[in-house]
Scaffold this active site. Structure first.
Site, PDB file in Angstrom:
ATOM      1  N   LYS A  95     -14.650  14.824  13.823  1.00 45.67           N
ATOM      2  CA  LYS A  95     -15.604  14.443  14.864  1.00 45.67           C
ATOM      3  C   LYS A  95     -15.920  15.676  15.707  1.00 45.67           C
ATOM      4  O   LYS A  95     -15.166  16.039  16.590  1.00 45.67           O
ATOM      5  CB  LYS A  95     -15.042  13.304  15.722  1.00 45.67           C
ATOM      6  CG  LYS A  95     -15.027  11.996  14.945  1.00 45.67           C
ATOM      7  CD  LYS A  95     -13.747  11.229  15.097  1.00 45.67           C
ATOM      8  CE  LYS A  95     -13.665  10.148  14.028  1.00 45.67           C
ATOM      9  NZ  LYS A  95     -12.330  10.033  13.446  1.00 45.67           N
ATOM     10  N   GLU A 143      -5.563  -3.450  -1.487  1.00 46.19           N
ATOM     11  CA  GLU A 143      -6.085  -4.671  -0.849  1.00 46.19           C
ATOM     12  C   GLU A 143      -7.214  -5.326  -1.642  1.00 46.19           C
ATOM     13  O   GLU A 143      -7.617  -6.444  -1.332  1.00 46.19           O
ATOM     14  CB  GLU A 143      -6.615  -4.339   0.557  1.00 46.19           C
ATOM     15  CG  GLU A 143      -5.542  -3.957   1.562  1.00 46.19           C
ATOM     16  CD  GLU A 143      -5.238  -2.470   1.576  1.00 46.19           C
ATOM     17  OE1 GLU A 143      -5.502  -1.795   0.561  1.00 46.19           O
ATOM     18  OE2 GLU A 143      -4.740  -1.968   2.602  1.00 46.19           O
ATOM     19  N   TRP A 160     -20.317  13.532  12.850  1.00 44.58           N
ATOM     20  CA  TRP A 160     -19.248  13.453  11.849  1.00 44.58           C
ATOM     21  C   TRP A 160     -19.424  14.510  10.768  1.00 44.58           C
ATOM     22  O   TRP A 160     -20.519  14.707  10.251  1.00 44.58           O
ATOM     23  CB  TRP A 160     -19.240  12.065  11.191  1.00 44.58           C
ATOM     24  CG  TRP A 160     -18.651  10.992  12.043  1.00 44.58           C
ATOM     25  CD1 TRP A 160     -18.221  11.120  13.329  1.00 44.58           C
ATOM     26  CD2 TRP A 160     -18.431   9.632  11.667  1.00 44.58           C
ATOM     27  NE1 TRP A 160     -17.733   9.914  13.781  1.00 44.58           N
ATOM     28  CE2 TRP A 160     -17.862   8.983  12.776  1.00 44.58           C
ATOM     29  CE3 TRP A 160     -18.651   8.902  10.499  1.00 44.58           C
ATOM     30  CZ2 TRP A 160     -17.512   7.634  12.765  1.00 44.58           C
ATOM     31  CZ3 TRP A 160     -18.314   7.561  10.477  1.00 44.58           C
ATOM     32  CH2 TRP A 160     -17.746   6.933  11.601  1.00 44.58           C
ATOM     33  N   THR A 206       0.866  -1.178   0.000  1.00 45.33           N
ATOM     34  CA  THR A 206       0.000   0.000   0.000  1.00 45.33           C
ATOM     35  C   THR A 206       0.905   1.230   0.000  1.00 45.33           C
ATOM     36  O   THR A 206       2.067   1.152   0.427  1.00 45.33           O
ATOM     37  CB  THR A 206      -0.896   0.043   1.256  1.00 45.33           C
ATOM     38  OG1 THR A 206      -0.055   0.109   2.398  1.00 45.33           O
ATOM     39  CG2 THR A 206      -1.781  -1.180   1.363  1.00 45.33           C
TER      40      THR A 206
HETATM   41  P1  ADP Z   1      -3.396   3.829   0.061  1.00 44.15           P
HETATM   42  O1  ADP Z   1      -4.522   3.130   0.780  1.00 44.15           O
HETATM   43  O2  ADP Z   1      -2.094   3.534   0.682  1.00 44.15           O
HETATM   44  O3  ADP Z   1      -3.663   5.281  -0.218  1.00 44.15           O
HETATM   45  P2  ADP Z   1      -4.360   2.720  -2.372  1.00 44.15           P
HETATM   46  O4  ADP Z   1      -3.793   3.038  -3.685  1.00 44.15           O
HETATM   47  O5  ADP Z   1      -4.706   1.336  -2.072  1.00 44.15           O
HETATM   48  O6  ADP Z   1      -3.303   3.199  -1.363  1.00 44.15           O
HETATM   49  O7  ADP Z   1      -5.600   3.682  -2.149  1.00 44.15           O
HETATM   50  C1  ADP Z   1      -6.856   3.245  -1.757  1.00 44.15           C
HETATM   51  C2  ADP Z   1      -7.678   4.385  -1.282  1.00 44.15           C
HETATM   52  O8  ADP Z   1      -7.798   5.395  -2.275  1.00 44.15           O
HETATM   53  C3  ADP Z   1      -9.114   4.021  -0.972  1.00 44.15           C
HETATM   54  O9  ADP Z   1      -9.239   3.455   0.300  1.00 44.15           O
HETATM   55  C4  ADP Z   1      -9.824   5.354  -1.097  1.00 44.15           C
HETATM   56  O10 ADP Z   1      -9.729   6.116   0.085  1.00 44.15           O
HETATM   57  C5  ADP Z   1      -9.051   6.042  -2.174  1.00 44.15           C
HETATM   58  N1  ADP Z   1      -9.773   5.911  -3.451  1.00 44.15           N
HETATM   59  C6  ADP Z   1      -9.626   4.975  -4.385  1.00 44.15           C
HETATM   60  N2  ADP Z   1     -10.454   5.182  -5.419  1.00 44.15           N
HETATM   61  C7  ADP Z   1     -11.166   6.291  -5.118  1.00 44.15           C
HETATM   62  C8  ADP Z   1     -12.198   7.027  -5.787  1.00 44.15           C
HETATM   63  N3  ADP Z   1     -12.652   6.672  -6.968  1.00 44.15           N
HETATM   64  N4  ADP Z   1     -12.690   8.122  -5.156  1.00 44.15           N
HETATM   65  C9  ADP Z   1     -12.227   8.513  -3.961  1.00 44.15           C
HETATM   66  N5  ADP Z   1     -11.253   7.867  -3.284  1.00 44.15           N
HETATM   67  C10 ADP Z   1     -10.727   6.766  -3.854  1.00 44.15           C
END
Ligand code: ADP
Length: 546
Positions: A445, A336, A450, A190
């Site tokens: 919060k 993930e 929220w 990640t």
């Molecule tokens: P990291 O979790 O380390 O940032 P990732 O590349 O796995 O790396 O990113 C996943 C996260 O990116 C998601 O949990 C979400 O918060 C964000 N994300 C992915 N796609 C979208 C989207 N279309 N719109 C908004 N947020 C997104």
């Protein structure tokens, strides 16, 4: 009673065999840093992947051994993708844009034995030389011997050789092992937006199922006639599965290399007839601005685009569709989840909506692909109503969702009853479409309620003087936290605080309006180009809003 069907394993080698056998007419175009192009076919990719596997086998690489890459989207990377996984070793892509400390940590955690490095990234690897793991034996420069500088300082400590000399003279056929389909095929960490990078270890089965899923009409909609250009990097979450999906469909692939500026991408769209591409919002935003700068810049055949990774700004989507006839589809996923989890396309219930109404709806991240189950629970663990308003944390499960992290047993992201907690806070509407309102860690919060930082950011981006915005929770003695808005003004504008905060009036509940706005020159971004809230929160951790 068991079914009586053949129990053929789902393997990455079968994608390669299929593409080579049935789709020799498709092209694999790869851009070099100087803009020149190399051309291959699926049979040539298969032959070179086989040569690579022979060379690695001869060097004693075993099944399960991790082989790292630091590379762009180009054909030698594609050969490593297929060759390493097909022989049963684990292809470990490393994001070259991570901080050196993170790269060193990741290589050590994975205990890689070989590191394939693009010549343009060799300097970065050299800077890391003292921190490379003990397990690492060989550095393979992804090119010819001529691309390795004579004085390469890695030479003393490691065996350094060129990918072309590694594979030279090796047989072009490999009798791929019939692996257990649950065997590990690739590893990706990640990006560490919310903490230390964590390894996600994909299997052949998860990769093949994800590849089949993304081909669907309501996801990427890719077929043999498509020319597919992944702008999303092959170094992060397997370029959203496109290298595999393209092989399954027999589609052509255009690999743009390190140059992702709008002019270079537009040239590939036009000259190679790209019909489908996927990228993060920053890529498409830059392309739209570049197109608008000259009326002669058009698409002869508007491509289909998919966007994900962060939220899709509505004006970008509208601009592409109305001015250039380009449809953008919004998708959501994570390292993930391989990564595709949801995509936003029309359903019978909203088929009649006019363009503007659907453009507005397209800001939502979409509904689950078959295979992905979603569950959204509030702070007390109760399911939230599907009303598009109530929000809670999104949990997912499915055959291409991680079951645990590499080397980190017992991580609390995995629930006892088999779900993965995404850390995304979402609403779900009556059509089953999710909308991300925040990351669980970033939601503000305020007095037990929220506030969505993302909603506040997206709204203020509609203000004509706002170029970039971030909202973070700041300590407050009465309300626990209150929102602080940080704004990068557009060049040539000098908005006032009243002007900016006044924009929220009538657009959100009064208690959502940030207590304060501050003007800044820039906002910090992570290696994957996302707003780096952890860094901002750290910077403002001693502040108080009352
Ligand atoms: P990291 O979790 O380390 O940032 P990732 O590349 O796995 O790396 O990113 C996943 C996260 O990116 C998601 O949990 C979400 O918060 C964000 N994300 C992915 N796609 C979208 C989207 N279309 N719109 C908004 N947020 C997104």
């Amino acid at each position: 009673m068991l079914g009586l069907m053949q129990d053929r394993p789902l393997l990455i080698s079968s994608i390669l065999d299929h593409a080579a056998r049935n789709h020799g007419g498709a092209k694999i175009v790869s851009a070099r840093p100087d803009g020149t192009l190399t051309r291959h076919t699926w049979p040539q990719v298969a032959a070179r992947a086989a040569q690579l596997a022979h060379a690695l086998t001869a060097r004693g690489v075993r099944q399960g051994e991790r082989i790292a890459t630091l590379a762009w989207n180009e054909h030698r990377h594609l050969e490593v993708y297929y060759g390493v996984s097909s022989m049963g070793a684990v292809m470990h892509t490393v994001n070259p844009r991570l901080f050196p400390d993170q790269i060193a940590y990741i290589l050590k955690d994975a205990a890689d034995t070989h590191l394939f490095v693009d010549p343009t990234l060799l300097k970065g690897a050299e800077a890391l030389a003292d921190r490379l793991p003990e397990t690492l034996r060989t550095i393979v420069v992804m090119g010819t011997e001529a691309e390795i500088p004579a004085d390469c300082p890695l030479r003393g400590r490691f065996e350094v050789l060129a990918q072309e000399s590694l594979i030279a003279g090796q047989p072009e056929q490999f009798d791929w092992p019939e692996l257990d389909e649950r065997s590990a095929s690739s590893l990706c960490y990640t990006s560490g937006t919310t903490g230390e990078p964590k390894g996600v270890l994909y299997s052949h089965r998860s990769t093949v199922l994800h590849g089949l899923a993304v081909l669907q009409k309501d996801v990427f909609n890719i077929g043999a006639e498509d020319v597919v250009m992944p702008v999303v990097p092959m170094f992060h979450v397997n370029a959203w599965g496109i290298p595999y999906a393209a092989g399954m469909a027999g589609a052509s692939l255009v690999l743009p290399g390190p140059r992702l500026d709008p002019a270079s991408l537009h040239r590939l769209f036009e000259e190679e007839g790209v019909t489908f591409s996927a990228g993060v919002p920053t890529i498409w935003t830059a392309l739209l601005q570049w197109l608008r700068a000259d009326p002669a810049r058009r698409f002869a055949r508007p491509p289909k685009l998919v966007v994900g990774g962060t939220a899709l700004p509505a004006p970008i989507n509208a601009g592409f569709l109305k001015e250039y006839g380009v449809h953008i589809r919004h998708a959501w996923g994570m390292t993930e989840t391989s990564p595709l989890g949801t995509a936003n396309t029309r359903k019978p219930e909203n088929a009649e909506w006019d363009e503007d109404r659907f453009l507005d709806y397209a800001r939502k991240q979409g509904r689950p692909l078959f295979g992905i189950e979603l569950r959204v629970r509030d702070a007390e663990g109760k399911p939230v109503p599907q009303d598009g308003v109530a929000f809670g944390e999104l949990e997912v499960r499915g055959p291409w969702v991680a079951g645990q992290y590499f080397n980190r047993p017992g991580d609390p992201a995995f629930t006892a009853d088999g779900w993965f907690r995404t850390g995304d806070v979402v609403t779900v509407d009556a059509l089953g479409c999710i909308e991300i309102v925040d990351r669980a860690k970033d939601v503000i919060k305020s007095g037990g309620e929220w506030i969505s930082s993302i909603t506040l950011e997206n709204l203020i981006l509609g203000h004509p003087a706002v170029a970039q915005a971030a909202v973070i929770g700041i300590h407050h003695s009465k309300w626990d936290e209150r929102p602080l808005l940080l704004v990068v003004p557009k060049p040539g504008t000098s908005p006032t605080a009243e002007d900016i905060l006044g924009y929220y009036e009538g657009r959100v509940a009064k208690w959502w309006v940030p207590d304060r706005v501050e003007f800044v020159d820039s906002l910090p971004l992570t290696a994957t180009g996302k707003l780096w809230k952890a860094d901002l929160k750290h910077k403002y951790k001693d502040r108080s809003l009352g």
